[in-house]
Design a protein around this motif. Structure first.
Motif, PDB file in Angstrom:
ATOM      1  N   ASN A  62     -43.408  37.012  26.799  1.00  0.00           N
ATOM      2  CA  ASN A  62     -42.443  36.077  27.386  1.00  0.00           C
ATOM      3  C   ASN A  62     -41.816  35.184  26.317  1.00  0.00           C
ATOM      4  OD1 ASN A  62     -41.071  34.967  29.639  1.00  0.00           O
ATOM      5  ND2 ASN A  62     -42.508  33.264  29.702  1.00  0.00           N
ATOM      6  N   GLU A  63     -42.626  34.773  25.343  1.00  0.00           N
ATOM      7  CA  GLU A  63     -42.114  33.917  24.277  1.00  0.00           C
ATOM      8  C   GLU A  63     -41.226  34.705  23.307  1.00  0.00           C
ATOM      9  OE1 GLU A  63     -44.260  31.974  20.551  1.00  0.00           O
ATOM     10  OE2 GLU A  63     -44.689  30.826  22.395  1.00  0.00           O
ATOM     11  N   SER A  68     -35.701  35.502  30.091  1.00  0.00           N
ATOM     12  CA  SER A  68     -36.695  34.674  30.772  1.00  0.00           C
ATOM     13  C   SER A  68     -37.260  35.462  31.950  1.00  0.00           C
ATOM     14  CB  SER A  68     -36.073  33.367  31.267  1.00  0.00           C
ATOM     15  OG  SER A  68     -34.999  33.627  32.147  1.00  0.00           O
ATOM     16  N   LEU A  69     -38.510  35.204  32.290  1.00  0.00           N
ATOM     17  CA  LEU A  69     -39.204  35.985  33.318  1.00  0.00           C
ATOM     18  C   LEU A  69     -38.716  35.594  34.712  1.00  0.00           C
ATOM     19  CD1 LEU A  69     -41.433  38.127  33.633  1.00  0.00           C
ATOM     20  CD2 LEU A  69     -43.070  36.248  33.922  1.00  0.00           C
ATOM     21  N   SER A  70     -38.325  36.590  35.494  1.00  0.00           N
ATOM     22  CA  SER A  70     -37.819  36.358  36.856  1.00  0.00           C
ATOM     23  C   SER A  70     -38.963  36.048  37.807  1.00  0.00           C
ATOM     24  CB  SER A  70     -37.072  37.594  37.357  1.00  0.00           C
ATOM     25  OG  SER A  70     -35.990  37.913  36.524  1.00  0.00           O
ATOM     26  N   ASP A  71     -38.658  35.282  38.840  1.00  0.00           N
ATOM     27  CA  ASP A  71     -39.635  35.025  39.889  1.00  0.00           C
ATOM     28  C   ASP A  71     -39.796  36.293  40.724  1.00  0.00           C
ATOM     29  OD1 ASP A  71     -41.141  32.967  41.678  1.00  0.00           O
ATOM     30  OD2 ASP A  71     -39.835  34.069  43.048  1.00  0.00           O
ATOM     31  N   PRO A  72     -41.037  36.736  41.021  1.00  0.00           N
ATOM     32  CA  PRO A  72     -41.244  38.007  41.743  1.00  0.00           C
ATOM     33  C   PRO A  72     -40.587  38.037  43.119  1.00  0.00           C
ATOM     34  CG  PRO A  72     -43.294  37.247  40.757  1.00  0.00           C
ATOM     35  CD  PRO A  72     -42.315  36.134  40.591  1.00  0.00           C
ATOM     36  N   ASN A 181     -27.575  43.190  36.427  1.00  0.00           N
ATOM     37  CA  ASN A 181     -27.453  41.839  36.974  1.00  0.00           C
ATOM     38  C   ASN A 181     -28.424  40.864  36.322  1.00  0.00           C
ATOM     39  OD1 ASN A 181     -25.534  42.883  38.640  1.00  0.00           O
ATOM     40  ND2 ASN A 181     -26.676  42.625  40.547  1.00  0.00           N
ATOM     41  N   LEU A 182     -29.673  41.316  36.134  1.00  0.00           N
ATOM     42  CA  LEU A 182     -30.669  40.440  35.526  1.00  0.00           C
ATOM     43  C   LEU A 182     -30.317  40.132  34.076  1.00  0.00           C
ATOM     44  CD1 LEU A 182     -33.990  41.978  36.943  1.00  0.00           C
ATOM     45  CD2 LEU A 182     -32.949  39.804  37.575  1.00  0.00           C
ATOM     46  N   THR A 183     -29.911  41.136  33.340  1.00  0.00           N
ATOM     47  CA  THR A 183     -29.555  40.926  31.927  1.00  0.00           C
ATOM     48  C   THR A 183     -28.384  39.972  31.804  1.00  0.00           C
ATOM     49  OG1 THR A 183     -30.318  43.167  31.430  1.00  0.00           O
ATOM     50  CG2 THR A 183     -28.940  42.086  29.782  1.00  0.00           C
ATOM     51  N   ALA A 184     -27.413  40.098  32.703  1.00  0.00           N
ATOM     52  CA  ALA A 184     -26.244  39.208  32.664  1.00  0.00           C
ATOM     53  C   ALA A 184     -26.660  37.758  32.877  1.00  0.00           C
ATOM     54  CB  ALA A 184     -25.241  39.631  33.736  1.00  0.00           C
ATOM     55  N   GLY A 185     -27.719  37.550  33.654  1.00  0.00           N
ATOM     56  CA  GLY A 185     -28.209  36.192  33.885  1.00  0.00           C
ATOM     57  C   GLY A 185     -29.283  35.757  32.914  1.00  0.00           C
ATOM     58  N   GLY A 186     -29.572  36.591  31.898  1.00  0.00           N
ATOM     59  CA  GLY A 186     -30.586  36.242  30.909  1.00  0.00           C
ATOM     60  C   GLY A 186     -31.994  36.299  31.457  1.00  0.00           C
ATOM     61  N   GLU A 187     -32.220  37.104  32.489  1.00  0.00           N
ATOM     62  CA  GLU A 187     -33.539  37.212  33.108  1.00  0.00           C
ATOM     63  C   GLU A 187     -34.024  38.651  33.076  1.00  0.00           C
ATOM     64  OE1 GLU A 187     -33.679  35.706  37.040  1.00  0.00           O
ATOM     65  OE2 GLU A 187     -33.044  33.678  36.501  1.00  0.00           O
ATOM     66  N   GLY A 188     -35.288  38.822  33.444  1.00  0.00           N
ATOM     67  CA  GLY A 188     -35.850  40.168  33.516  1.00  0.00           C
ATOM     68  C   GLY A 188     -37.279  40.112  34.002  1.00  0.00           C
ATOM     69  N   TYR A 189     -37.737  41.205  34.572  1.00  0.00           N
ATOM     70  CA  TYR A 189     -39.155  41.308  34.929  1.00  0.00           C
ATOM     71  C   TYR A 189     -39.935  41.660  33.669  1.00  0.00           C
ATOM     72  CZ  TYR A 189     -37.330  46.077  35.513  1.00  0.00           C
ATOM     73  OH  TYR A 189     -36.688  47.270  35.330  1.00  0.00           O
ATOM     74  N   ARG A 195     -39.427  46.102  27.130  1.00  0.00           N
ATOM     75  CA  ARG A 195     -38.450  47.073  26.632  1.00  0.00           C
ATOM     76  C   ARG A 195     -37.415  46.398  25.730  1.00  0.00           C
ATOM     77  NH1 ARG A 195     -36.991  52.121  30.040  1.00  0.00           N
ATOM     78  NH2 ARG A 195     -35.955  53.394  28.478  1.00  0.00           N
ATOM     79  N   GLU A 196     -37.014  45.208  26.101  1.00  0.00           N
ATOM     80  CA  GLU A 196     -36.022  44.480  25.299  1.00  0.00           C
ATOM     81  C   GLU A 196     -36.546  44.232  23.888  1.00  0.00           C
ATOM     82  OE1 GLU A 196     -34.369  40.921  23.452  1.00  0.00           O
ATOM     83  OE2 GLU A 196     -36.274  40.925  24.543  1.00  0.00           O
ATOM     84  N   ILE A 197     -37.826  43.871  23.767  1.00  0.00           N
ATOM     85  CA  ILE A 197     -38.425  43.639  22.452  1.00  0.00           C
ATOM     86  C   ILE A 197     -38.510  44.952  21.667  1.00  0.00           C
ATOM     87  CG2 ILE A 197     -40.514  42.904  21.242  1.00  0.00           C
ATOM     88  CD1 ILE A 197     -41.054  41.003  23.609  1.00  0.00           C
TER      89      ILE A 197
END
Length: 957
Positions: A62-63, A68-72, A181-189, A195-197
């Motif tokens: 997460n760091e 940023s981590l999405s709320d489930p 949609n999540l990437t556009a908002g800077g979020e992700g599960y 995967r992004e890292i």
């Protein structure tokens, strides 16, 4: 005790790092192990210095990620929005919820294992494209893909296959749109973060800013992203420390060491903390076979008492591991009082908590609410009763719920008006919610009130758990309220189902202070932790390891093709957890449930078989002290109090009760039942009956006939003519009177009550029976109605124990009429009854299962009437519902067998023999030397109200 792995690491760091310990970062599988490592570091560092940065792997990801981590919960709602936009006929949110969770779990695994989603979601039509060199699939992967799709397309295209293909085509669309949609908002599960890292590492965009040491400690199975991330950290000097035992890692055939062998090869440690071979050391290992989960919990109690008595030490170095997390509450309630602190760190199903049962009752209350035409609100009695009897309600309102229950049952209210609830907490609960947002506010208000009340309670284990359950629920409701604010169109009915489904799947994440006290945890929480004494419960094959994997839309063969985790991987992971937990322990107690129930076979885990054969361990089967003995027959002897109660039936007691034929029949069948009902005054518990019962059925019919016939006879000087019955039959008067009697009996006379449901059918049966009686009486009209539903009382002299007693005998007779020269005593029977009996002796034989109590009662009525009509022929008869529909109905009783059946024309023919038998029964009843005893067990006991008191509840019931 052998040094715990984390303590060995702490000693190593204290010796090697020196003042630079603060520049060290340590990555661990979970947070709990980080707390233990900090404690060991504080013990073995002699100087004051900065502590290292300790990360759980999820915190490190997460760091490190730019997402940023999405709320489930919010993630699931976002997926539903996309699904709703994508398909033409979407399912409602509550139905989508379950398989939406499966989708998110699959998407998370796709990203953690760096799977090419476009390739995965291709079907058999694209197989040639997959076989092209550019696809990058090797022959073994193609083999698994061909295997799945070839098998899938064998045979007909069934509905299940079509549904799978529809979902299979939908998955890549939702996967791509959700990630976009999540990437556009800077979020992700979490999988997206992994995967992004990994992709930034591949592109060379990942900066290594950490200047100190990096330690990666205690991992086992690594996903593809972790392998890539750890390889990158390895290149930048990261050090690896693996926690294993040579016994299972050096054995190439051991599934427990499967992933560790790969880790040692790919990430060789610079420094070996130890050359550990603890599995071969002498250990005290016991295996307990227990037939129930309750006995598992009770055996834990005995084990811990042995521990405390034998060594007088605290339980900090003892771990109680629940492989089946649903055993948490039974185990907690079974722990010895001297256990001291208990630290629970595990997930516990919300569905097993009192909070869930209460909120489930609240949701059902709202679902079944009714609104009257004038806006009044009423609630279904079963929902009301469930809430009033719930511990939370009783704690909040005290005994007020008992008074309400008495009023509800006493008035037979199956719809309870909201105006009956006057208490502060009751008013919060018993109100109607029409909107989804109002429902959430309603639930939050109720549980906030409960939480406030519990805050002032003494902090015992029960209250602490309740507070934690409610706190987690309130957090969940707050999240739902925020998310639903953007979806105001959701109906309250959908929200009710959604809340129930979410809470059913929710697990309470208990996180205690792990550094002292008995450690109570699940198997996943044991990673990297070592204990001197380990107790594992539910070591069953279907539990450890679990017999099923998480549900997924990605078939097994395709998982193998794309290197995603399959069943074999989970088996290897749990084998490692088990052996790693045992490798440093000195004392090990393994318990399993041998009982087979439902789908559970009661088979011990394969891990226990391995221990038994490798170490020659014998299974302990704790004996239960079971003493087979015959249950003594219950009896009640005459006491001064009982003699006094019997004296109430004396004829001299003018205000006293009379002995009715029902009481006498009860005594003949079971004298103990007579004592319990008529002397001890124990009756049936009041309860709300939605459909009128058998006793009410008879009362309504009897009262209706009485009213109708008394009206006719009153107009005609006691005579009932055929013409009057004809007019009655053709008019609607019978139905009107019957409905009025029904409402009076069943609805306790409530004016606005109406028939509905099964009561409409029962009413029609009553009306047909009433019409049949009228039709039957037309055939004998005209006749005189002497009495209807009238009480008759008569004295009887008996001589029990050489004493003379005069008893008051009586009963309410359904009907006495005169047809020609014959005076008839008629008893209506709406249930099963017979007009025939074998002989007079059989009417008083308590051991005869088929004894005709109805005939005994009708003859009793004939005896009562004969006193007022001396010298007249009294014919005892029964109007049995079923018999009325016969071709030639005759109400007269018959005596004898089929070949020699005699019609009883007059009671006088049998009076002497009948009175003799009756007096014999009464003499036994009043004889102080004859106790009240239970009958021998037979079918009559099965339906008795006192079967439980008499220990006559059979195993089947």
């Amino acid at each position: 005790m052998i040094l715990p792995f984390l303590e060995s690491l702490a000693i190593h760091l204290a010796r090697q790092s020196g003042p630079g310990l603060g520049d060290t970062r340590i990555i661990l599988p979970n947070r709990r192990s980080g707390l233990f490592l900090q404690r060991h570091l504080s013990r073995h560092n002699e100087q004051v210095q900065w502590a290292p940065r300790i990360y759980a792997i999820s915190d490190f990801i997460n760091e490190s990620s730019e997402l940023s981590l999405s709320d489930p919960v919010e993630l699931l709602f976002s997926l539903y929005d996309l699904y709703h936009e994508t398909v033409q006929a979407p399912d409602p949110l509550d139905e989508f919820y379950f398989w939406g969770e499966i989708m998110l779990r699959d998407f998370d695994e796709l990203d953690k294992y760096l799977v090419d989603a476009e390739m995965l979601f291709r079907n058999i039509q694209d197989l040639k494209m997959l076989e092209e060199p550019l696809a990058g699939l090797d022959e073994e992967q193609l083999k698994f893909i061909r295997q799945f799709w070839a098998g899938f397309h064998e045979g007909d295209l069934t509905g299940e296959k079509e549904k799978f293909l529809d979902i299979w085509k939908l998955l890549p669309l939702l996967y791509d749109r959700l990630k976009t949609n999540l990437t556009a908002g800077g979020e992700g599960y979490l999988g997206m973060q992994y995967r992004e890292i990994a992709e930034r590492i591949d592109r060379g965009e990942m900066d290594h800013e950490w200047k100190g040491r990096t330690l990666i400690v205690g991992f086992n199975a690594l996903n593809s992203s972790e392998k890539k991330i750890f390889s990158w950290l390895h290149k930048h000097g990261a050090e690896f420390f693996w926690d294993y035992d040579h016994q299972y890692v050096d054995d190439a055939g051991s599934e427990a060491g499967r992933f560790m062998r790969e880790n040692r090869e790919n990430f060789q440690p610079k420094t070996k903390l130890e050359d550990f071979r603890g599995m071969d050391a002498d250990k005290q290992i016991r295996i307990f076979e227990l037939p129930t989960d309750v006995l598992q919990a009770k055996t834990v109690h005995r084990i811990l008492e042995e521990e405390e008595a034998g060594e007088q030490r605290d339980c900090t170095d003892t771990a109680l591991v629940l492989c089946d997390e649903e055993l948490l509450m039974p185990v907690i309630m079974s722990l010895p009082e001297s256990t001291g602190e208990i630290n629970v760190t595990m997930g516990y199903p919300m569905k097993n908590t009192p909070v869930f049962s209460f909120i489930d009752s609240l949701l059902r209350l709202q679902k079944n609410v009714r609104k009257g035409s004038e806006g009044q609100v009423s609630f279904y009695h079963k929902d009301v009763s469930t809430l009033l009897l719930h511990p939370y309600m009783r704690n909040m309102e005290g005994d007020s719920g008992s008074g309400l229950m008495e009023e509800i049952t006493g008035s037979n209210l199956f719809q309870v008006d909201s105006r009956l609830f006057t208490g502060e907490f009751e008013k919060k609960i018993f109100r109607n919610m029409d909107e989804a947002g109002d429902l959430l506010t309603y639930l939050r208000t109720i549980f906030t009130h409960i939480l406030e009340q519990l805050a002032g309670e003494e902090a015992d284990m029960h209250r602490s758990l309740d507070r934690e359950f409610i706190f987690q629920l309130l957090m969940h409701l707050n999240k739902l309220e925020t998310l639903l604010a953007r979806r105001p169109s959701i109906p309250v009915s959908v929200l009710e189902r959604l809340i129930r489904k979410q809470l059913t799947a929710l697990r309470i994440p208990f996180e205690g202070e792990p550094l002292s006290g008995l450690q109570l945890m699940g198997i996943l929480e044991t990673r990297l932790l070592d204990f001197r004494h380990v107790i594992l419960l539910s070591m069953n094959e279907e539990v450890m390891p679990a017999s099923f994997s998480a549900q997924s839309y990605i078939p097994y063969a395709l998982r193998l093709a794309f290197n995603m985790p399959a069943r074999e991987d989970m088996d290897a992971i749990y084998a490692y957890y088990f052996k790693r937990l045992l490798q440093r322990a000195e004392k090990i107690d393994l318990l399993y449930n041998s009982g087979s129930e439902g789908i559970r076979t009661g088979e011990m885990s394969r891990y226990l078989y391995q221990l038994m054969y490798s170490k020659g361990i014998r299974v302990i089967r704790p004996g239960l002290e079971v003493m087979a003995r015959e249950t003594p027959a219950l009896e009640v002897r005459h006491t001064p109090e009982i003699v006094d109660k019997l004296s109430r039936y004396s004829y001299d007691n003018e205000d006293g009760p009379y002995l009715s034929p029902s009481a006498i029949n009860t005594y003949i069948d079971c004298s103990l039942k007579f004592y319990l009902r008529y002397l001890a005054g124990i009756g049936e518990a009041d309860e709300v009956t939605e459909e009128i019962d058998a006793a009410g059925f008879g009362t309504v019919v009897h009262d209706s006939i009485r009213e109708l016939y008394e009206t006719i006879s009153g107009r005609n000087g006691g005579s009932i003519t055929r013409e009057e019955l004809q007019r009655l039959r053709s008019s609607g008067q019978a139905e009107e009177v019957l409905k009025r009697a029904f409402i009076k009996q069943h609805f306790r006379g409530r004016k606005r009550a109406g028939l509905e449901g099964k009561n409409i059918l029962i009413f029609r049966v009553m009306l047909r029976y009433l019409e049949k009686i009228i039709e039957t009486d037309m055939a004998i009209a005209p006749f005189q109605l002497v009495s209807a539903e009238q009480r008759y009382v008569r004295r009887m002299d008996i001589s029990p124990d050489d004493r003379s007693l005069t008893l008051r005998m009586g009963g309410k007779i359904d009907r006495v009429d005169r047809v020609g020269d014959s005076l008839r005593v008629i008893d209506y029977k709406t249930g099963n009854a017979r007009q025939g009996f074998q002989d007079m002796k059989s009417l008083f034989d308590r051991d005869l299962i088929s004894r005709n109590g109805a005939a005994m009662q009708t003859l009793f009525y004939a005896w009562l009437v004969s006193e007022e009509h001396q010298g007249q022929s009294v014919l005892p008869g029964l109007y049995v519902m079923k018999a009325l529909y016969g071709k030639k109905f005759d109400p007269a009783l018959t005596m004898g067998s089929h070949s020699r059946k005699l019609r009883i024309h007059s009671f006088s023919e049998l009076e002497e023999e009948y009175i003799s038998g009756l007096k014999e029964v009464l003499s036994r009843m009043f004889d102080p030397d004859i106790p009240f005893t239970q009958r021998a067990y037979d079918v009559k006991c099965t339906y008795c109200d006192f079967a439980q008191i008499c220990n006559r509840i059979s195993i089947d019931s």
